[in-house]
Design a protein around this motif. Structure first.
Motif, PDB file in Angstrom:
ATOM      1  N   VAL A  10       4.220  35.818 -51.850  1.00 57.96           N
ATOM      2  CA  VAL A  10       5.115  35.840 -50.691  1.00 57.96           C
ATOM      3  C   VAL A  10       6.337  36.717 -50.962  1.00 57.96           C
ATOM      4  CG1 VAL A  10       6.694  34.430 -49.303  1.00 57.96           C
ATOM      5  CG2 VAL A  10       4.367  33.635 -49.731  1.00 57.96           C
ATOM      6  N   LEU A  11       6.870  36.650 -52.178  1.00 56.36           N
ATOM      7  CA  LEU A  11       8.033  37.472 -52.514  1.00 56.36           C
ATOM      8  C   LEU A  11       7.678  38.960 -52.531  1.00 56.36           C
ATOM      9  CD1 LEU A  11       9.757  35.310 -55.279  1.00 56.36           C
ATOM     10  CD2 LEU A  11      10.607  35.804 -52.983  1.00 56.36           C
ATOM     11  N   LEU A  12       6.525  39.301 -53.068  1.00 57.31           N
ATOM     12  CA  LEU A  12       6.107  40.703 -53.084  1.00 57.31           C
ATOM     13  C   LEU A  12       5.856  41.209 -51.666  1.00 57.31           C
ATOM     14  CD1 LEU A  12       3.718  40.754 -56.185  1.00 57.31           C
ATOM     15  CD2 LEU A  12       5.992  41.770 -56.005  1.00 57.31           C
ATOM     16  N   LEU A  13       5.264  40.361 -50.827  1.00 56.20           N
ATOM     17  CA  LEU A  13       5.045  40.746 -49.429  1.00 56.20           C
ATOM     18  C   LEU A  13       6.369  40.882 -48.683  1.00 56.20           C
ATOM     19  CD1 LEU A  13       1.975  38.467 -48.618  1.00 56.20           C
ATOM     20  CD2 LEU A  13       1.969  40.961 -48.745  1.00 56.20           C
ATOM     21  N   THR A  14       7.326  40.017 -48.995  1.00 56.26           N
ATOM     22  CA  THR A  14       8.650  40.119 -48.390  1.00 56.26           C
ATOM     23  C   THR A  14       9.334  41.409 -48.823  1.00 56.26           C
ATOM     24  OG1 THR A  14       8.847  37.698 -48.373  1.00 56.26           O
ATOM     25  CG2 THR A  14      10.876  38.961 -48.082  1.00 56.26           C
ATOM     26  N   LEU A  15       9.096  41.828 -50.060  1.00 53.93           N
ATOM     27  CA  LEU A  15       9.613  43.108 -50.542  1.00 53.93           C
ATOM     28  C   LEU A  15       9.056  44.263 -49.695  1.00 53.93           C
ATOM     29  CD1 LEU A  15      11.268  44.583 -52.758  1.00 53.93           C
ATOM     30  CD2 LEU A  15       9.159  44.687 -54.106  1.00 53.93           C
ATOM     31  N   GLY A  16       7.748  44.209 -49.419  1.00 56.60           N
ATOM     32  CA  GLY A  16       7.146  45.218 -48.547  1.00 56.60           C
ATOM     33  C   GLY A  16       7.698  45.143 -47.132  1.00 56.60           C
ATOM     34  N   PHE A  17       7.906  43.925 -46.653  1.00 59.28           N
ATOM     35  CA  PHE A  17       8.457  43.705 -45.314  1.00 59.28           C
ATOM     36  C   PHE A  17       9.848  44.324 -45.200  1.00 59.28           C
ATOM     37  CE2 PHE A  17       9.997  40.528 -42.017  1.00 59.28           C
ATOM     38  CZ  PHE A  17       9.222  41.044 -41.000  1.00 59.28           C
ATOM     39  N   GLY A  18      10.696  44.075 -46.210  1.00 59.23           N
ATOM     40  CA  GLY A  18      12.035  44.655 -46.223  1.00 59.23           C
ATOM     41  C   GLY A  18      12.006  46.173 -46.304  1.00 59.23           C
ATOM     42  N   SER A  19      11.035  46.705 -47.053  1.00 59.02           N
ATOM     43  CA  SER A  19      10.914  48.161 -47.170  1.00 59.02           C
ATOM     44  C   SER A  19      10.570  48.794 -45.824  1.00 59.02           C
ATOM     45  CB  SER A  19       9.838  48.511 -48.204  1.00 59.02           C
ATOM     46  OG  SER A  19      10.176  47.994 -49.485  1.00 59.02           O
TER      47      SER A  19
ATOM     48  N   LEU B 244       5.101  51.694 -38.006  1.00 52.47           N
ATOM     49  CA  LEU B 244       5.948  50.771 -38.756  1.00 52.47           C
ATOM     50  C   LEU B 244       5.889  49.363 -38.178  1.00 52.47           C
ATOM     51  CD1 LEU B 244       9.017  53.127 -39.304  1.00 52.47           C
ATOM     52  CD2 LEU B 244       7.473  52.265 -41.074  1.00 52.47           C
ATOM     53  N   SER B 245       5.789  49.261 -36.852  1.00 56.79           N
ATOM     54  CA  SER B 245       5.679  47.955 -36.213  1.00 56.79           C
ATOM     55  C   SER B 245       4.349  47.288 -36.577  1.00 56.79           C
ATOM     56  CB  SER B 245       5.800  48.093 -34.696  1.00 56.79           C
ATOM     57  OG  SER B 245       5.863  46.840 -34.072  1.00 56.79           O
ATOM     58  N   MET B 246       3.283  48.072 -36.648  1.00 55.72           N
ATOM     59  CA  MET B 246       1.990  47.525 -37.096  1.00 55.72           C
ATOM     60  C   MET B 246       2.092  47.016 -38.536  1.00 55.72           C
ATOM     61  SD  MET B 246      -0.880  50.144 -35.544  1.00 55.72           S
ATOM     62  CE  MET B 246      -2.158  49.312 -36.487  1.00 55.72           C
ATOM     63  N   ALA B 247       2.792  47.780 -39.384  1.00 58.02           N
ATOM     64  CA  ALA B 247       2.972  47.358 -40.776  1.00 58.02           C
ATOM     65  C   ALA B 247       3.744  46.046 -40.846  1.00 58.02           C
ATOM     66  CB  ALA B 247       3.692  48.447 -41.566  1.00 58.02           C
ATOM     67  N   MET B 248       4.761  45.890 -39.986  1.00 61.48           N
ATOM     68  CA  MET B 248       5.510  44.635 -39.931  1.00 61.48           C
ATOM     69  C   MET B 248       4.597  43.461 -39.568  1.00 61.48           C
ATOM     70  SD  MET B 248       9.217  45.244 -38.193  1.00 61.48           S
ATOM     71  CE  MET B 248      10.563  45.951 -39.146  1.00 61.48           C
ATOM     72  N   GLY B 249       3.766  43.671 -38.552  1.00 58.98           N
ATOM     73  CA  GLY B 249       2.841  42.622 -38.143  1.00 58.98           C
ATOM     74  C   GLY B 249       1.869  42.252 -39.245  1.00 58.98           C
TER      75      GLY B 249
ATOM     76  N   LEU C   6      13.495  34.806 -43.075  1.00 59.84           N
ATOM     77  CA  LEU C   6      12.628  35.791 -42.435  1.00 59.84           C
ATOM     78  C   LEU C   6      12.753  35.736 -40.918  1.00 59.84           C
ATOM     79  CD1 LEU C   6       9.389  35.563 -44.628  1.00 59.84           C
ATOM     80  CD2 LEU C   6      10.913  37.526 -44.415  1.00 59.84           C
ATOM     81  N   ASN C   7      12.770  34.522 -40.354  1.00 61.96           N
ATOM     82  CA  ASN C   7      12.901  34.393 -38.900  1.00 61.96           C
ATOM     83  C   ASN C   7      14.266  34.851 -38.417  1.00 61.96           C
ATOM     84  OD1 ASN C   7      10.561  32.856 -37.333  1.00 61.96           O
ATOM     85  ND2 ASN C   7      10.611  32.076 -39.420  1.00 61.96           N
ATOM     86  N   LEU C   8      15.303  34.552 -39.200  1.00 65.55           N
ATOM     87  CA  LEU C   8      16.647  34.981 -38.828  1.00 65.55           C
ATOM     88  C   LEU C   8      16.744  36.503 -38.781  1.00 65.55           C
ATOM     89  CD1 LEU C   8      19.682  34.150 -38.379  1.00 65.55           C
ATOM     90  CD2 LEU C   8      19.955  34.458 -40.850  1.00 65.55           C
ATOM     91  N   LEU C   9      16.248  37.171 -39.824  1.00 66.21           N
ATOM     92  CA  LEU C   9      16.374  38.623 -39.920  1.00 66.21           C
ATOM     93  C   LEU C   9      15.372  39.352 -39.024  1.00 66.21           C
ATOM     94  CD1 LEU C   9      17.015  38.919 -43.761  1.00 66.21           C
ATOM     95  CD2 LEU C   9      18.678  39.150 -41.911  1.00 66.21           C
ATOM     96  N   PHE C  10      14.211  38.729 -38.764  1.00 64.24           N
ATOM     97  CA  PHE C  10      13.234  39.374 -37.883  1.00 64.24           C
ATOM     98  C   PHE C  10      13.736  39.435 -36.439  1.00 64.24           C
ATOM     99  CE2 PHE C  10       9.263  39.452 -35.329  1.00 64.24           C
ATOM    100  CZ  PHE C  10       8.789  40.669 -35.784  1.00 64.24           C
TER     101      PHE C  10
END
Length: 426
Positions: free
Chosen positions: A293-302, A327-332, A236-240
């Motif tokens: 965490v995986l489901l939230l990561t799915l949302g994060f990737g979306s 979209l930036s708020m959603a990321m946060g 997550l940190n690498l891709l963010f």
């Protein structure tokens, strides 16, 4: 456990003091860092001015991860934190006295940033490892959530305040302001009541540095949930890092939207993290940590993919900015919902005498992932279109969810409930 002797009232007072310390320390530190970068930019005219911390902090973290983890786990936490804060204050006063007399200000600034990096890592690890000495079990989640919310809120204001104060009182005034803030943080730390737990076993204290540190590494590797947390956090940190590099490049260089619009989009992420942490205070603890965490990561990737799709087709400037803000708020929001429950899990399940080594290992790996990601995405965004690249990052995150879900299929639905972490599972 000693933590069971801490009353609810004492825990609430400790949370207030910890949050106050965080707000003052992070706000003043952010103002100092931004002002330092401005001063170096004006005196050295070097682009490295705003990248100094991103270079020094990972190097310090990598070099000192073993001794810091071992030291925190085998010494009194309050004393360790206070000494690190005092060293920072003394170094800052010396820096303030000599910086305006030096010709080579960059070298002196690298030294002070290194001192901050070392002591921030020591005090941060010390606070994480001492959570059971500050509050009882039922207040660990509120403490972590409030601290994360305070951090997010302060990050919204510090760049704007830094620019304002730098213009009003100059770098010399900012140095004095930072010194006063560090002194106030020391006073708050002195007022906090730590309830020390039994020290680590003598065999751990007398073992070699690497042998002692390996105990923490082995603990991470042998516990499936922790091993999952380490791996997903690094990815997550690498891709963010693509957001930090990519948004600035696309908005300023490609779309010519200017620094002001970029500032709004960047602040929206911190706002989303603040809102996410405030919502977490009202929500029950996540029972199925890996699945959540995986489901939230799915949302994060979306969200990444949507951001890329938003940038593919040319739109009006205000429309582009408005969409990116949302979209930036959603990321946060997703980041808060991923990071804070993981922090709570670490603090409620890892044995206290290992918490320093486990937390500093996780922090160091995440810190190292960010400059690697920065270099990678700096190269990619200069050669590829921003929109498709963000879509690709989103698809990689979605693919990682499938990979980790399959790899952890035996425990993905496992109920992960907080448990006492004193000396159990030692």
């Amino acid at each position: 456990m000693v933590a069971d002797m801490i009353s609810n009232r004492q825990s609430v007072i400790q949370i207030i003091r910890a949050a106050s310390s965080d707000i003052i320390g992070i706000l003043s530190g952010g103002i100092f860092s931004f002002s330092l970068a401005l001063m170096l930019l004006h005196t050295t005219h070097s682009a490295i001015s705003f990248g100094l911390e991103s270079i020094v902090y990972p190097i310090v973290g990598l070099l000192l991860v073993v001794p810091i983890g071992n030291f925190v786990d085998t010494h009194d936490h309050k004393t360790t934190i206070l000494v690190s804060k005092l060293v920072t204050l003394v170094a800052l006063l010396i820096y303030s006295a000599v910086i305006f007399r030096l010709h080579d200000r960059l070298a002196a600034s690298i030294v002070i940033v290194a001192v901050y990096a070392i002591n921030d890592r020591i005090s941060g690890t010390g606070y994480t490892a001492s959570v059971h000495e500050l509050v009882n079990e039922r207040h660990i989640k509120p403490l972590t959530t409030i601290e994360q919310a305070a951090t997010s809120g302060v990050q919204l204001a510090s760049p704007l305040l830094a620019a304002l104060l730098y213009g009003l009182i100059g770098f010399r005034g900012v140095l004095w302001l930072e010194a006063i803030a560090e002194f106030v943080v020391i006073l708050i730390t002195l007022s906090m009541h730590f309830h020390p737990l039994p020290q680590a076993a003598p065999t751990q204290q007398t073992a070699g540095q690497w042998a002692a540190f390996k105990v923490g590494l082995r603990y991470i590797h042998d516990h499936a949930v922790l091993w999952f947390v380490v791996q997903i956090a690094v990815w997550l940190n690498l891709l963010f890092s693509s957001v930090d590099v990519g948004l600035a490049y696309v908005m300023v260089q490609t779309l010519k939207l200017g620094n002001t619009r970029l500032g709004w989009v960047s602040s929206a992420c911190a706002l989303g993290m603040l809102a996410g942490n405030l919502l977490l205070m009202r929500l029950p603890s996540f029972q199925h940590l890996i699945r959540t965490v995986l489901l939230l990561t799915l949302g994060f990737g979306s969200v990444f993919a949507l951001m890329g799709a938003w940038l593919v087709h040319p739109l009006a400037a205000n429309l582009v900015t408005g969409g990116l803000v949302l979209l930036s708020m959603a990321m946060g929001l997703f980041l808060a919902w991923i990071n804070t429950p993981i922090s709570v899990y670490l603090q409620t399940t890892v044995p206290t005498h290992l918490l320093g080594r486990v937390s500093v290992t996780l922090t160091t790996l995440n810190t190292l992932a960010m400059p690697v990601g920065t270099l990678l995405f700096s190269w990619l965004f200069q050669r590829l279109l921003g929109g498709p690249l963000f879509i690709a990052v989103g698809l990689v995150l979605i693919g990682l969810v499938g990979f980790f879900w399959y790899r952890n299929r035996k425990i993905v639905h496992q109920v992960v409930a907080p448990q006492p972490s004193g000396e159990a599972n030692a």
